[in-house]
Design a protein around this motif. Structure first.
Motif, PDB file in Angstrom:
ATOM      1  N   PRO A   1       4.738   0.296 -10.883  1.00 17.02           N
ATOM      2  CA  PRO A   1       4.713  -1.171 -10.907  1.00 17.02           C
ATOM      3  C   PRO A   1       3.295  -1.684 -11.148  1.00 17.02           C
ATOM      4  N   ALA A   2       3.192  -2.955 -11.463  1.00 17.53           N
ATOM      5  CA  ALA A   2       1.891  -3.557 -11.786  1.00 17.53           C
ATOM      6  C   ALA A   2       0.904  -3.431 -10.638  1.00 17.53           C
ATOM      7  N   GLU A   3       1.390  -3.390  -9.402  1.00 18.59           N
ATOM      8  CA  GLU A   3       0.495  -3.326  -8.246  1.00 18.59           C
ATOM      9  C   GLU A   3      -0.404  -2.089  -8.284  1.00 18.59           C
ATOM     10  N   VAL A   4       0.065  -1.013  -8.914  1.00 19.73           N
ATOM     11  CA  VAL A   4      -0.757   0.193  -8.991  1.00 19.73           C
ATOM     12  C   VAL A   4      -2.011  -0.072  -9.820  1.00 19.73           C
TER      13      VAL A   4
ATOM     14  N   ASN B   1       0.823  -1.210   0.000  1.00 18.04           N
ATOM     15  CA  ASN B   1       0.000   0.000   0.000  1.00 18.04           C
ATOM     16  C   ASN B   1       0.852   1.253   0.000  1.00 18.04           C
ATOM     17  N   ARG B   2       1.967   1.190   0.711  1.00 14.24           N
ATOM     18  CA  ARG B   2       2.859   2.345   0.766  1.00 14.24           C
ATOM     19  C   ARG B   2       3.468   2.616  -0.606  1.00 14.24           C
ATOM     20  N   LEU B   3       3.832   1.544  -1.322  1.00 15.07           N
ATOM     21  CA  LEU B   3       4.392   1.686  -2.649  1.00 15.07           C
ATOM     22  C   LEU B   3       3.369   2.262  -3.611  1.00 15.07           C
ATOM     23  N   ILE B   4       2.140   1.765  -3.532  1.00 13.59           N
ATOM     24  CA  ILE B   4       1.091   2.278  -4.403  1.00 13.59           C
ATOM     25  C   ILE B   4       0.849   3.754  -4.126  1.00 13.59           C
ATOM     26  N   GLY B   5       0.809   4.109  -2.862  1.00  9.74           N
ATOM     27  CA  GLY B   5       0.593   5.506  -2.500  1.00  9.74           C
ATOM     28  C   GLY B   5       1.694   6.407  -3.016  1.00  9.74           C
TER      29      GLY B   5
END
Length: 572
Positions: free
Chosen positions: A204-207, A3-7
């Protein structure tokens, strides 16, 4: 951690508008939403979210005009706090107001992003433009539509709007374009130099996996399949870095890609289609110069506020203006907006604090250039920026690459006088109104032919506090002036073509002309102006990769016949 990476990725997403509205902000009784995949001409399925005005949960029976938005930043997704965020309910582009005013709102993820399938070949390429053409015409055919479609967007979303207009969909009647460019090469590689925009790492793909699946994809299987295809996307930063000249052939797209995405090449198509245009920018935002040129070339209306990138102009009824504009062009409402002055813009410091003015002319068109010359500090005032040229002289500096880091997403520079040459005026005896783009005319030498120039105009208040009010950049090899293929309002233009590159011998004295970003302000009496010349800017993301060793020495010639100067756009 995820979640931190997406944010983080969303916080630095290039040219993204401010966060869209969360689902909680919309009353479910006021609209109904559906999402689905719509195939475009090559069969690629694009995710489209549709919001229809409703009463007591029932969608309006009568057909309504449609406002379409195309985004790479996910039309609908779950943020790090678990909230559903919806672009279609955002007020940053007046979409919630348009929904309440009786418009259907449609938001699509571009191919290769969000919940859409496909791969992105290039940043706002013709494939993206043709995709939006297909979606505009699909929306126009739906039972909920009157057949009239408008588009709105800012930043990348403004670019998708502008690019769609170049394909001239028959059902596209009006566009509202914010912070987008007429000439992508001139914007992304202004003066031959990539700076802040369009060069951040790809998400990244997670976004994209945080997107909300379309209605028929309850378990997210199709979403995961779509995002798997995104791995084939062309990386944006390397795409731009790999094309130093306007005619460079990209290793990713196999063509002269700058030309493919140059809106100015398709202006006749927009004109012939009769698509109404409204251009919006803010003065504290680098794209605004390109926004003015868009209006200059297409004759559209123009709005500029005092704020930063894609911020709705404070003190101005932005939502009301957008609604009136589309009411006139999509609903045929005779509200008089077509008879009002074409330009509305903020003048900083006017009447002490600043206010909006209206004009039938674009800002700067009626200004006259007033030269202020670089000089030594031998006069009684101690100034080195003066109304008349002084004695001939030379000032040297060595390019400083060890700069304090800029904010990751710094749209605007900080004063750079400690890292180059600074020329400061005496305190002004009377106020000065500057409207338009300053232009620097310098004569320089450089120890390295690949040296860059960055120039800044600062305003210094009576307390000594300085702010950058305009800036520009130019690679010395790009210094040859050329005739632009579009209207530039008299500003100097560098083609960036390979055939126009000019080497620079170590002792050669080269004239250079650099247009700075436009200003709109009253510089008060007692304030000073400062012109700074540097060789690097901390906003260059690849600064340490492109630094020259040894650092170049740059010389600015002043006074005499080589009177280096900055021309200020003084309002008449």
């Amino acid at each position: 951690m995820l979640n931190r990476l997406i944010g983080l990725c969303m916080a630095v997403a290039l040219l993204a508008p401010a966060p869209a509205a969360t689902a909680q902000e919309g009353d479910p009784q006021d609209f109904v939403r559906q999402s689905l995949y719509v195939p475009v001409r090559d069969g690629t399925r694009l995710a489209v979210n549709i919001y229809r005005p409703a009463t007591a949960g029932e969608a309006a029976d009568e057909p309504l005009p449609v406002i379409f938005v195309s985004t790479p930043y996910r039309a609908r997704y779950r943020n790090a706090d678990g909230e559903i965020v919806e672009t279609g309910l955002s007020e940053r582009l007046a979409l919630s107001s348009l929904l309440r005013a009786g418009y259907v709102i449609a938001v699509a993820d571009i191919r290769g992003k969000g919940a859409s399938f496909g791969t992105r070949r290039g940043f706002q390429d013709r494939t993206e433009a043709q995709d939006s053409y297909d979606l505009v015409e699909w929306l126009a055919r739906q039972p909920f539509s009157t057949g009239s479609v408008g588009m709105i967007g800012c930043s990348y979303l403004g670019g998708t709007t502008f690019q769609t207009a170049t394909t001239a969909p028959p059902s596209l009647k009006a566009v509202f374009i914010g912070a987008s460019e007429l000439d992508k090469y001139e914007f992304v590689r202004r003066g031959g130099i990539t700076a802040q925009f369009n060069t951040r790492p790809d998400e990244p793909a997670e976004v994209d996996l945080a997107s909300i699946p379309v209605d028929a994809d309850a378990d997210g299987t199709l979403l995961r399949q779509a995002v798997a295809e995104h791995a084939g996307n062309t990386p944006m930063g390397p795409l731009w870095y790999g094309m130093p000249n306007r005619d460079s052939v990209s290793e990713y797209t196999g063509n002269a890609f700058w030309e493919e995405v140059a809106v100015y090449r398709y202006l006749d198509a927009i004109r012939e289609a009769g698509i109404a245009t409204y251009f919006w920018g803010n003065w504290h935002d680098e794209p605004t110069g390109q926004v003015i040129l868009g209006a200059a070339n297409l004759g559209g209306k123009f709005l500029a506020g005092p704020g930063d990138h894609c911020v709705p102009p404070p003190g101005f009824d932005f939502a009301g203006e957008v609604t009136r504009y589309f009411d006139h062009h999509l609903k045929g409402v005779a509200n008089g907006i077509d008879r009002e002055p074409r330009a509305t813009y903020w003048v900083e410091g006017l009447d002490g604090e600043g206010r909006y003015v209206q004009s039938d002319e674009l800002p700067g068109v009626q200004s006259r250039p007033v030269p202020w010359f670089l000089s030594d500090t031998a006069d009684a005032t101690g100034s080195s920026l003066a109304a008349a040229p002084g004695a001939a002289g030379r000032d040297d500096f060595t390019v400083d690459y060890d700069l304090p880091p800029a904010e990751y997403f710094a749209f605007w520079p900080r004063p750079m006088v400690e890292h180059g040459l600074g020329y400061t005026s005496a305190p002004l005896d009377a106020s000065m109104t500057l409207i338009g783009s300053p232009v620097a005319h310098l004569t320089v030498t450089a120890s390295d032919p690949d040296a860059n120039l960055f120039v800044y105009l600062d305003q210094i208040n009576a307390e000594g506090e300085a702010e950058v009010i305009a800036f520009g950049r130019l690679k010395l090899t790009h210094r040859k002036l050329s005739q632009a293929p579009y209207e530039t309002l008299g500003l100097p233009w560098h083609s960036g073509l390979s055939e126009d590159m000019q080497t620079l011998a170590p002792s050669e004295e080269a004239p250079v002309s650099i247009a700075l970003t436009p200003v709109s302000r009253v510089v008060p009496a007692g304030a000073r102006l400062r012109f700074t010349v540097a060789g690097a800017d901390p906003r260059q993301r690849n600064l340490q990769d492109t630094r020259i060793d040894p650092a170049p020495q740059i010389t600015v010639l002043r006074g005499g016949r080589d009177a280096s100067r900055i021309e200020l756009p003084l309002a008449r």
